[in-house]
Scaffold this active site. Structure first.
Site, mmCIF file in Angstrom:
data_model
loop_
_atom_site.group_PDB
_atom_site.id
_atom_site.type_symbol
_atom_site.label_atom_id
_atom_site.label_comp_id
_atom_site.label_asym_id
_atom_site.label_seq_id
_atom_site.Cartn_x
_atom_site.Cartn_y
_atom_site.Cartn_z
ATOM 1 N N THR A 1 0.808 -1.214 0.000
ATOM 2 C CA THR A 1 0.000 0.000 0.000
ATOM 3 C C THR A 1 0.843 1.266 0.000
ATOM 4 O O THR A 1 1.974 1.292 0.480
ATOM 5 C CB THR A 1 -0.934 0.017 1.217
ATOM 6 N N GLN B 1 -25.885 1.850 13.402
ATOM 7 C CA GLN B 1 -27.151 1.392 13.971
ATOM 8 C C GLN B 1 -27.945 2.557 14.551
ATOM 9 O O GLN B 1 -29.175 2.610 14.426
ATOM 10 C CB GLN B 1 -26.887 0.344 15.054
ATOM 11 N N GLU C 1 -0.955 -5.105 9.066
ATOM 12 C CA GLU C 1 0.019 -4.983 10.164
ATOM 13 C C GLU C 1 -0.143 -6.097 11.195
ATOM 14 O O GLU C 1 0.168 -5.931 12.374
ATOM 15 C CB GLU C 1 -0.096 -3.615 10.858
ATOM 16 N N SER D 1 -5.830 -9.898 13.762
ATOM 17 C CA SER D 1 -6.199 -10.058 15.175
ATOM 18 C C SER D 1 -5.751 -11.426 15.694
ATOM 19 O O SER D 1 -5.320 -11.553 16.853
ATOM 20 C CB SER D 1 -7.720 -9.920 15.339
#
Length: 388
Positions: A159, A341, A368, A371
């Site tokens: 990127t 929401q 990066e 999780s």
């Protein structure tokens, strides 16, 4: 040493300057560049010059090479503000890869200083189709040929903004025998655009940060001199480790800023939108969402600040960086979702930035280090401490 961080007057001024720059120069461009799918070069050039004029460009780099010389805690605050705007725009408030501080000799004049000045741009090229989370599985190779190396392979999901002037490319240059068996020797090279055999091509368009360029790099018998090695041969991950770990913490700060922006949008809506004769913020179903957002952002801010403080004092571990990145990125996903929401169907309309922020938030849990990788790093550190 106890942790007690209160921003100084100088740091507050940095935050105010950055916030004003974002609101005046960057927010008005977000929807335009998201629809275009790229930042037009003339806009990028103008933004870069404006960032230089207010002293924000290359603020992360040391003063001795022409940067702003921010310490870790100041950069955390800087990144938090920049996080409120799309990556494709905030990248023009340049933060060169700190890994370039490993430049030496002629590399300083050719790569480091021009990048700090904004005359050149770089990309960090590690990820490959078969080597994402498992970085040690990279197959791009550089075979030694006298004083040169012959580079072959490819990278993807690289990127940046605009076509880079050079790439920091991680390659395999051999094997080392270790107690755990053979291990790839990883070396970083500085590879100039235009080098014979080096091709740069746009990659697939991503739903997150649509205007943030995604490149594919291909190397077909690219001849490089040993003078293009960044750091030392076989020590590629060593020169990258500090930048990668710091990058994860600053992504956490970035996410805290973005989450705050989403919360403020939802709060304004809840305080003014009326249904059933009263503002919707008075309904428990909405007010509790706001309370959860505020609490989660405060928790992520506290964790990020603590880990940055440890980084500044030289005590941060891989697990610390992993916790900050894990918690802040997942918090952002929850906050942007709950903000939509609260808005209801209006939250998904292009007239508001929320649907864009919601899309953009998704990639934060992937790049990066996913999780899952962060959880692995954290738990591994915990278990190793018990084994000692």
């Amino acid at each position: 040493m106890p942790f007690d961080f209160q921003p100084s007057d100088e740091q507050r001024m940095l935050v105010e300057t950055t916030r004003a720059f974002i609101e005046k120069e960057l927010y008005p461009l977000e929807r335009q560049i998201d629809k275009l799918g790229h930042v037009p070069p003339e806009i990028g050039k103008e933004l870069k010059e404006k960032a230089k004029a207010v002293g924000l460009y290359a603020a992360n780099m040391p003063e001795e090479v022409g940067g702003g010389g921010l310490d870790v805690m100041s950069q955390m605050l800087f990144e938090r503000e920049l996080g409120k705007v799309n990556w494709a725009l905030q990248k023009f408030v340049g933060r060169p890869s700190y890994i370039l501080m490993a430049c030496k000799g002629e590399q300083i004049e050719k790569y480091l200083l021009p990048t700090v000045r904004g005359d050149k741009s770089e990309v960090f090229a590690l990820t490959e189709p078969g080597a994402g989370s498992d970085a040690m599985s990279i197959t791009t190779r550089a075979e030694q040929d006298g004083d040169d190396y012959i580079l072959n392979g490819g990278k993807h999901f690289i990127t940046g903004v605009g076509e880079p002037d050079f790439a920091i490319v991680f390659t395999v240059t051999g094997m080392d025998e270790t107690k755990r068996g053979p291990r790839k020797r990883i070396t970083a090279f500085l590879v100039d655009r235009g080098t014979p055999g080096f091709t740069i091509r746009r990659g697939p368009r991503c739903v997150s940060y649509r205007a943030y360029d995604n490149w594919e790099l291909f190397f077909d018998n690219v001849r490089l001199n040993k003078r293009q090695i960044l750091g030392e041969e076989g020590k590629g991950f060593a020169v990258a480790s500090e930048w990668l770990l710091g990058g994860r913490v600053f992504i956490a700060a970035n996410c805290c800023g973005k989450a705050e922006r989403a919360m403020e949008l939802a709060l304004d809506w809840a305080a003014t939108r009326k249904q059933f004769g009263q503002t919707i913020g008075k309904f428990q179903g909405v007010s509790f969402k706001l309370a959860d957002m505020k609490t989660e952002i405060a928790a992520a801010d506290a964790l990020t600040a603590y880990v940055c403080w440890k980084l500044q004092n030289g005590t941060m571990t891989d697990g610390d960086a992993g916790m900050a990145k894990l918690f802040a990125t997942e918090m952002l996903g929850r906050v942007t979702d709950q903000a939509i929401q609260i808005f209801g169907g209006m939250g998904l309309m292009e007239e508001l930035p929320l649907e864009m922020m919601w899309r953009d938030a998704r990639v934060e849990r992937i790049w990066e280090g996913t999780s899952e990788i962060q959880r692995h790093i954290i738990s591994r550190e915990m278990l190793r401490a018990k084994e000692q």
